[in-house]
Write a protein that holds these residues in place. Sequence first.
Motif, short mmCIF file in Angstrom:
data_model
loop_
_atom_site.label_atom_id
_atom_site.label_comp_id
_atom_site.label_asym_id
_atom_site.label_seq_id
_atom_site.Cartn_x
_atom_site.Cartn_y
_atom_site.Cartn_z
N ALA B 19 0.84 -1.19 0.00
CA ALA B 19 0.00 0.00 0.00
C ALA B 19 0.88 1.24 0.00
N PRO B 20 0.39 2.31 -0.64
CA PRO B 20 1.15 3.57 -0.61
C PRO B 20 1.28 4.06 0.83
N SER B 21 2.45 4.53 1.19
CA SER B 21 2.68 5.07 2.53
C SER B 21 2.87 6.58 2.43
N ALA B 22 2.02 7.33 3.15
CA ALA B 22 2.21 8.78 3.19
C ALA B 22 3.49 9.12 3.94
N ALA B 23 3.77 8.38 5.01
CA ALA B 23 4.96 8.67 5.81
C ALA B 23 6.24 8.46 5.00
N CYS B 24 6.29 7.37 4.26
CA CYS B 24 7.54 6.99 3.57
C CYS B 24 7.57 7.41 2.11
N GLY B 25 6.45 7.84 1.57
CA GLY B 25 6.44 8.39 0.22
C GLY B 25 6.56 7.35 -0.89
N VAL B 104 13.22 4.91 13.15
CA VAL B 104 13.23 6.32 13.57
C VAL B 104 12.60 7.16 12.45
N ASN B 105 12.25 8.41 12.79
CA ASN B 105 11.90 9.39 11.77
C ASN B 105 13.15 10.19 11.42
N TRP B 118 9.36 5.27 12.15
CA TRP B 118 8.72 5.44 13.47
C TRP B 118 7.24 5.74 13.29
N ASP B 119 6.92 6.71 12.45
CA ASP B 119 5.52 7.05 12.20
C ASP B 119 4.80 5.93 11.43
N GLU B 124 0.78 4.88 10.96
CA GLU B 124 0.16 4.69 9.65
C GLU B 124 -0.25 3.25 9.39
N LEU B 125 0.65 2.33 9.60
CA LEU B 125 0.32 0.93 9.32
C LEU B 125 -0.75 0.38 10.28
N PRO B 126 -0.70 0.71 11.58
CA PRO B 126 -1.80 0.26 12.45
C PRO B 126 -3.17 0.74 11.97
N ALA B 127 -3.24 1.99 11.53
CA ALA B 127 -4.53 2.52 11.04
C ALA B 127 -4.98 1.78 9.79
N LEU B 128 -4.02 1.53 8.90
CA LEU B 128 -4.35 0.80 7.67
C LEU B 128 -4.86 -0.60 7.99
#
Lengths: 276, 276
Positions: B19-25, B104-105, B118-119, B124-128
Motif C-alpha cells: 500500500a502507498p505510505s504517506a509517511a515513507c512516500g 526512527v523518523n 517510526w511514524d 500509519e500501518l496500524p490505522a491501515l
Amino acid sequence: MKTVSENKCFGGVQGVYSAPSAACGVDMTFGLFLPQEAEDGPVPLLWFLAGLTCTHENAMTKAGAQVWAAEQGIGLVFPDTSPRGEGVPNDEAYDLGQGAGFYVNATRDPWAKNFQMWDYISDELPALLAANFAIDAERQALTGHSMGGHGALTLAMNFPERYRSVSAFAPIANPTESDWGIKQLSAYIGENKSDWSTHDASLLMRERGFDGPVLIDQGTEDQFWDLLRPEALASAMVDRRQDGRFRLQKGYDHSYFMISSFIEDHITMHAEALYS
Amino acid sequence: MKTVSENKCFGGVQGVYSAPSAACGVDMTFGLFLPQEAEDGPVPLLWFLAGLTCTHENAMTKAGAQVWAAEQGIGLVFPDTSPRGEGVPNDEAYDLGQGAGFYVNATRDPWAKNFQMWDYISDELPALLAANFAIDAERQALTGHSMGGHGALTLAMNFPERYRSVSAFAPIANPTESDWGIKQLSAYIGENKSDWSTHDASLLMRERGFDGPVLIDQGTEDQFWDLLRPEALASAMVDRRQDGRFRLQKGYDHSYFMISSFIEDHITMHAEALYS
C-alpha cells in the motif's frame, strides 16, 4: 566433509555440511538437524526431500520441522535436489537439470555423469551420515514435498527394508502420466516407459504398496493439481487397502505454508514408527 | 492496497500486501497472518519488527511464529524494515539506508523524505490494518529481532498506551553507545545526542520502564554481542525492578534458529497480555 555452518536450534544443532559425492561427482551440500538426544547416542532419522528449484535450505528454514523433531527426539536431513556447479549439466527450464534431479539415476547423456540422486539419497548419504553423526541407520523414514514427495514415496516402496514409514506433501503422484515426469524421465532415463515404473508412486502403490504407515497431505487449492495427479495415488491406496491416510486439506495451496501447517502430524507419525 | 499473495496457513491466512505510505512516500509491503478466529471478529495483533537487511519476508517464512499465533488466536504483522525502490536513498553499507531504517523518523537529508519508519510503524500501518482487516487496534503488542528488537522496545516505552507487552530477540539494546546505532542515529537524526534518547532501549528502561510484561532472549554465542550491548539493558531492567525476564540462552547465536527456538514463549506471553 566440511562444516558450512552450525546453529543451536531447539536444544539441538542445525548444521549444514558439504562432502564430495562419488555418485554425483561433485561436492554435495546437505542440512542436518540433530536433537539434543543425539549427544547421548544415535537417534532415528527422517529424510525431507525437497521439490523443484529447492536447495538443502528451503525446508530447513521454512518447513517448521525442527520444533517437532526436537520434541520427538529424531534427526532431520535436508539433502539438495540435484548436483550443482559449473561443471554440472543444466537446462534453462526450471524443471530439468540443476534443482530438478527427480530422485532417479540418469542413464542418458549429458545427465548420467552427475545426476545419480537415487543412489545418493538411498545409499551414499545415509552411509556418510551414519559414519559421521549420531544417526541410527536402522531407523529411517521419509517425507518430501512435490518432486520430493515423489522421491520419498518411490524410494520407500523400492526399499521397504530401509524405511519404516513414509509421508508426502502434495507429491508428484503419477509422473509417468504428467508433464512433471514424462519430460524428466525421458531426459534422464530414456523414452522406454518400461524403465519408468520404479519411479511412479501410483504404479508402485498398485503393484507393491508399503509395509508401514503412509500419510499424504494434499491442498485442495494446489495450483499444480493437474500436474500432481493426486487422484491416481488416492485410488491406488484405496484399491490396495494400504495402511495409511490421504488427507485433502481444504483451501491449502502448494506452498511451504501448507507444509508447516501439517508437518507436526507427519513427524508424530514417523516418530511412532521409528520408536516402535 | 494491493494483495501480493495469500496462502492458507494453520487454518488462517498468511497474506502479503502493498500500500502507498504517506509517511515513507513510496509503496510499502508487509506480511499479515490472520488466524481462523479473524473470520468471526477482530483479533489482537502482535508486531514482529525485523533486523538489518531483512524485508517483510524473513520472519514471515523463518521465525516459525504462525503455529503459535494460530494456537493463541492472535494476528501477526511483518512490516518491511525501510522504504525501498529506485527513488529511495540508499547507502552501500548493509547497515544504513534500505533495509536499515532503524525505526526512527529521519530529519536529515537525504533520508528525511522517505525514512519515517517510526511514524509508519506506530501510526500509519496500524490505522491501515484496523481499517482493512479484522484487527483490534486496542490490543497490540510488539516483538522484534536485533534492530527490530530495538524498534519494539523503544516504541513500547514511548507509547505505553498502545502496546500491552513487549519482547525482543537479541535486540540492539544500547545504540547510543554502539557502532550499531551511533552511525545510523547520526545519519538519520543528526549528531546532537540529546535527540537520540527516545531511541535507546537501555536509557528508556532507566528513565521510564514499561507498564506491562517484558521478555528478552539473548543467545550467549551471539556473534554480534559487543554491538548489541545486552548488559546495558539487563542492568537497567534490574535497577528499575521492571516486570520482566531477561533470559540468556546458552549456546544460541544471532540467527533465526534462535528465534524459532523460543518464539513460542514470546507469543504465549503476549497472548496472555492481549487477552487479559
